[in-house]
Design a protein around this motif. Sequence first.
Motif, PDB file in Angstrom:
ATOM      1  N   MET A 182       0.829  -1.246  -0.098  1.00  0.00           N
ATOM      2  CA  MET A 182       0.078  -0.072   0.090  1.00  0.00           C
ATOM      3  C   MET A 182       0.813   1.216  -0.047  1.00  0.00           C
ATOM      4  O   MET A 182       1.297   1.654   1.116  1.00  0.00           O
ATOM      5  CB  MET A 182      -0.891   0.067   1.282  1.00  0.00           C
ATOM      6  CG  MET A 182      -1.551  -1.222   1.546  1.00  0.00           C
ATOM      7  SD  MET A 182      -3.146  -1.272   2.874  1.00  0.00           S
ATOM      8  CE  MET A 182      -1.899  -1.341   4.215  1.00  0.00           C
ATOM      9  N   ASN A 198      10.837   1.114   7.863  1.00  0.00           N
ATOM     10  CA  ASN A 198       9.983   2.396   8.015  1.00  0.00           C
ATOM     11  C   ASN A 198      10.099   2.884   9.271  1.00  0.00           C
ATOM     12  O   ASN A 198       9.880   4.122   9.603  1.00  0.00           O
ATOM     13  CB  ASN A 198       8.424   2.036   7.971  1.00  0.00           C
ATOM     14  CG  ASN A 198       8.037   2.096   6.524  1.00  0.00           C
ATOM     15  OD1 ASN A 198       7.192   0.978   6.222  1.00  0.00           O
ATOM     16  ND2 ASN A 198       8.553   2.723   5.526  1.00  0.00           N
ATOM     17  N   ARG A 228       9.285  -1.960  -7.379  1.00  0.00           N
ATOM     18  CA  ARG A 228      10.420  -2.743  -6.300  1.00  0.00           C
ATOM     19  C   ARG A 228       9.536  -3.531  -5.473  1.00  0.00           C
ATOM     20  O   ARG A 228       8.419  -3.218  -5.076  1.00  0.00           O
ATOM     21  CB  ARG A 228      11.241  -1.767  -5.729  1.00  0.00           C
ATOM     22  CG  ARG A 228      10.819  -0.662  -4.965  1.00  0.00           C
ATOM     23  CD  ARG A 228      11.922   0.440  -4.395  1.00  0.00           C
ATOM     24  NE  ARG A 228      11.403   1.369  -3.937  1.00  0.00           N
ATOM     25  CZ  ARG A 228      11.556   2.541  -4.565  1.00  0.00           C
ATOM     26  NH1 ARG A 228      11.940   2.725  -5.673  1.00  0.00           N
ATOM     27  NH2 ARG A 228      10.937   3.943  -3.865  1.00  0.00           N
ATOM     28  N   TYR A 236       0.750  -4.829   3.369  1.00  0.00           N
ATOM     29  CA  TYR A 236       2.076  -4.112   3.728  1.00  0.00           C
ATOM     30  C   TYR A 236       1.607  -2.900   4.523  1.00  0.00           C
ATOM     31  O   TYR A 236       1.349  -1.855   3.906  1.00  0.00           O
ATOM     32  CB  TYR A 236       2.831  -4.029   2.687  1.00  0.00           C
ATOM     33  CG  TYR A 236       4.407  -3.931   3.191  1.00  0.00           C
ATOM     34  CD1 TYR A 236       4.941  -4.145   4.390  1.00  0.00           C
ATOM     35  CD2 TYR A 236       5.351  -4.118   2.114  1.00  0.00           C
ATOM     36  CE1 TYR A 236       6.152  -4.539   4.702  1.00  0.00           C
ATOM     37  CE2 TYR A 236       6.842  -4.373   2.529  1.00  0.00           C
ATOM     38  CZ  TYR A 236       7.343  -4.345   3.840  1.00  0.00           C
ATOM     39  OH  TYR A 236       8.398  -4.433   4.025  1.00  0.00           O
TER      40      TYR A 236
END
Length: 234
Positions: A10, A59, A188, A53
């Motif tokens: 996402m 992150n 990716r 995800y």
Amino acid sequence: MIPKHVAIIMDGNGRWAKARGRPRVFGHIRGSSRIKSIVEGASDLGIRALTLYAFSTENWTRPDTELTVLWKLLKKYLIKEVKNLEANNVRLKVIGEIDKLAPELQTLVKSSEACLAKNTGLFLTFCVSYGSQREIVDATKRIVNDVISGKLMATEINEALFENYLWTDFLGDLAKVDLLIRTSGEQRISNYLLWQAAYAEFLFMDVLWPDFSKENLSQAVNDFSKRQRRFGGI
Ligand code: IPE
Ligand code: IPE
Ligand code: MG
């Protein structure tokens, strides 16, 4: 053919907000509000497993102000949606380094999962503080421990056994990803389901996650149905 397991990266919340002259977190708020209808859409289409995800091991490098909002949104989603998920017979799992989350959020994750554990419909999995390399290393460590303690013989290690140690083990045969969608135009994989997506069909869509709709999901499923999968055969 309908994909049994659809996994989605996402992506694009920040760019969606920036395009509107708003702070990045505005995109996260809108992005998280999209999840409900995508889960419904997946169930309606007959998809058996939907893996989203939500937050990667990488992150954590984002500013604290953004992280705080992301955790608030996960909390809000769970509090608000468990009832709905229950009504839709959805099973919920959160995979990743759950022990890195605030204790209160860990408790909420566990109780939400427990609430929905007996359901028999869609498997909805959120990947949170998830990294596929971390998952594979973690599996390897547990395999080594089992060999050392005599529970397992090194000669028994093969692909099927390895899968039993991955965080997606609870999905059984469904763990193999059929269709992997990434929104936002980036092409990716960003450390997502590296093992499970070994033979996945990839679809990179030029729509930012906060704009992603049920129609986009049907479009993706339709695209998948036209693909010819060969799994190395002819
Ligand atoms: C995806 O959107 C959400 C998370 C990674 C938590 P981004 O925040 O990566 O948005 P972009 O890619 O910067 O637009
Ligand atoms: C991948 O998106 C992680 C999630 C969508 C949760 P990122 O935005 O973090 O990935 P990169 O940095 O573009 O590879
Ligand atoms: Mg991004």
